[in-house]
Each structure stands twice: as structure tokens, then as C-alpha cells.
Write a protein that holds these residues in place. Sequence first.
Motif, PDB file in Angstrom:
ATOM      1  N   UNK A 175       0.823  -1.210   0.000  1.00  0.00           N
ATOM      2  CA  UNK A 175       0.000   0.000   0.000  1.00  0.00           C
ATOM      3  C   UNK A 175       0.858   1.262   0.000  1.00  0.00           C
ATOM      4  N   UNK A 176       0.253   2.340  -0.450  1.00  0.00           N
ATOM      5  CA  UNK A 176       0.937   3.627  -0.421  1.00  0.00           C
ATOM      6  C   UNK A 176       1.100   4.095   1.015  1.00  0.00           C
ATOM      7  N   UNK A 177       0.031   3.988   1.793  1.00  0.00           N
ATOM      8  CA  UNK A 177       0.042   4.332   3.207  1.00  0.00           C
ATOM      9  C   UNK A 177      -0.895   3.385   3.934  1.00  0.00           C
ATOM     10  N   UNK A 178      -0.538   3.013   5.170  1.00  0.00           N
ATOM     11  CA  UNK A 178      -1.407   2.171   5.991  1.00  0.00           C
ATOM     12  C   UNK A 178      -1.581   2.842   7.352  1.00  0.00           C
ATOM     13  N   UNK A 179      -2.833   3.003   7.757  1.00  0.00           N
ATOM     14  CA  UNK A 179      -3.168   3.558   9.059  1.00  0.00           C
ATOM     15  C   UNK A 179      -3.870   2.475   9.880  1.00  0.00           C
ATOM     16  N   UNK A 180      -3.523   2.380  11.151  1.00  0.00           N
ATOM     17  CA  UNK A 180      -4.200   1.451  12.050  1.00  0.00           C
ATOM     18  C   UNK A 180      -4.944   2.276  13.095  1.00  0.00           C
TER      19      UNK A 180
END
Length: 333
Positions: A175-180
Amino acid sequence: MTESQYDVTIIGGGPAGMFAAFYCGLHELHAQLIESLPQLGGQVAALYPEKQIWDVAGLPGVTGQELVDHLKDQLKIAPVDQFVNETVDDVIKEDDGTFTIKSAERTSHSKAVIIALGNGAFTPRPLALDGAKELEGHQLHYFVTHKADFAGQRVAVFGGGDSAIDIALMLEPLAKEVYLVHRRNQFRGLEHTVTRLKQSSVQLVTPYLPKSLQTTADGAVTIGLKKMRSDEETTLTVDQMVVNYGFTSNNAALAKWSLDLASERRLLKVDSTMQTSVPGVYAIGDGVTYPGKAALIATAFGEAPTAVTALAKQLYPDKRMATHSSSMHIKQK
């Protein structure tokens, strides 16, 4: 129509049921494996095909689909009859101690039964926000079937347990960016997994709860977030969302069977041989309980040979059971 006669019927084609079927084949027991889904693999194949599994001995990390594929290959060595897309409607214990197995498709008979249904039918805990339902299957997902679908995307993962962390780490390289996004600052995952998470590029959004969803003009989704125990609010704009708040499950089908099975907290009680309160009926996997039970795939893989060995000795007291697999004469196919 001739009704089939079996030594053993395994009900449930997840990893535990598949290994039990293989073990029956090793001991040349006439067995059948019945699975309600269209394919073997159970929840592991249906929900977590790309998730890494770490508790299987000898496999230092294996995806759910890889594990199921290995089990299918194993079954080819000592095959048993397999029936998929078939739901068992009833199991009846006859006066002679055998069992009648009924489904919509057919009726069969068995000298012993192994229940390997896990926690039964499962449904994801939904994201309870306006507009969430309309995004399901497009930008809102409850499990990752093909991780490549998230390549180059901005992804928000909701949840704080092992599965949510695993999904975030799995998508990080693609992914380009991953947020949790999690409502607490602490995570419920294994210490080693949490350490990997903190060392990764996954951006932790804590302690926040999602409060609203809004689709933007360019097709992205803006998530309204509220900080716990605070009036502070913020937003996060992503392309995809994966919700992992767990799954609700039940074994309601068991209650309809003509068996009086003792249970505790909706789990089947078994003894040290994995036999239930009904003689001749054994149970293995996540759906059983006993002192010291650990709900792991590794545990279920140990319960399967315990159950098969015990029932084989009951059915055929004079049959010589191999003590170790190395003493079995197996021909590779």
C-alpha cells in the motif's frame, strides 16, 4: 438408493477436520469428510487466505491459503471421501450405537463421528456507521482475499487485535500508506507482533473511534474520528478501509441435531480422548473446551490424532495402531 456405511464421519472441513480426515486415511479407516462451504479450508480459507499463520510447527509463517493447500496435498496421500457444499441437518444415534447422518443431499451411516465445526457459522462485526453498508465490497472490507488489490492505495485498518495488526503489516509493503485506527493506545496482539508494528511504517491513529464516513469527489473516503475521553475530532482520508472488529459465530445447527451434547459457554465439553458426553461422538478444534484448552490451530492439529486413535481402538480393539508416523508404510503419490 444405497446408503453409504463409514467407520468415521468428520463434520467440518477446516484445518482440524482436514487433518483428522488424513489421519483416518493413514489408519485405513473408511471415512468421509463433510463441509458446508463450497470448498475445504473453513474460516481460514474463506476469511484469511492471505493472513500469515505463525502457530503451526515446522512452518515459520504460512498464509491461510498455503496451509489449506498443504492439507489438501496431504489428503491425497491417504484419501477419504469428501463432500463439500453439504450441510449436515441431523445426526441420530441408533439403538446399536451407530449414527445416521442426514443432509439435504443424502443419508449415510457411521460407527463414529468427529465434530470439527469450529465456532460454527460466522459473520463479521460490522462498522456501525451511516453509509458503511453502501461501501461494502468496494471500499470497505471485512477481510483481505487478495492483498494485491490494495497496492498503491491509502488504507485504514480498524481494530486492535492480532488479526488487525497482521492485516496492517501484510499490506504495508504494497500500500501507499497504511493507518491502524484503534480506540486504545495499547494493542491486544502478541508482544512480538506489536513490536514489529511499532518498528514498521504503519501509522498508528490512537485512541480514536470512527464516527462518520463521507465519499469525496475523487472517489476517496473521509473518515471522521473522535478521540476517546475528549472532544477532539479529526479526519482521515483513504482509498480503502478494512474493518477487523472480530466475528460473531454460533453453532446453532448443533442444537437441531438429535444428540444431547454437554456444553459450557457454547463450547462442547470433551474428555482427554476428545470424546463428548455422547459415546462415539468426538469433537476437536475451536468449538471444544477442557481444562487448559488453547484455541490455536496447533492445538487442533494435536487433538485430531488423539480423537482418531481413541475411536479406532474402540471400533477395532485388535487393530494394531502405529505408535509413530515413521512406522507407517506410506507410499508417496
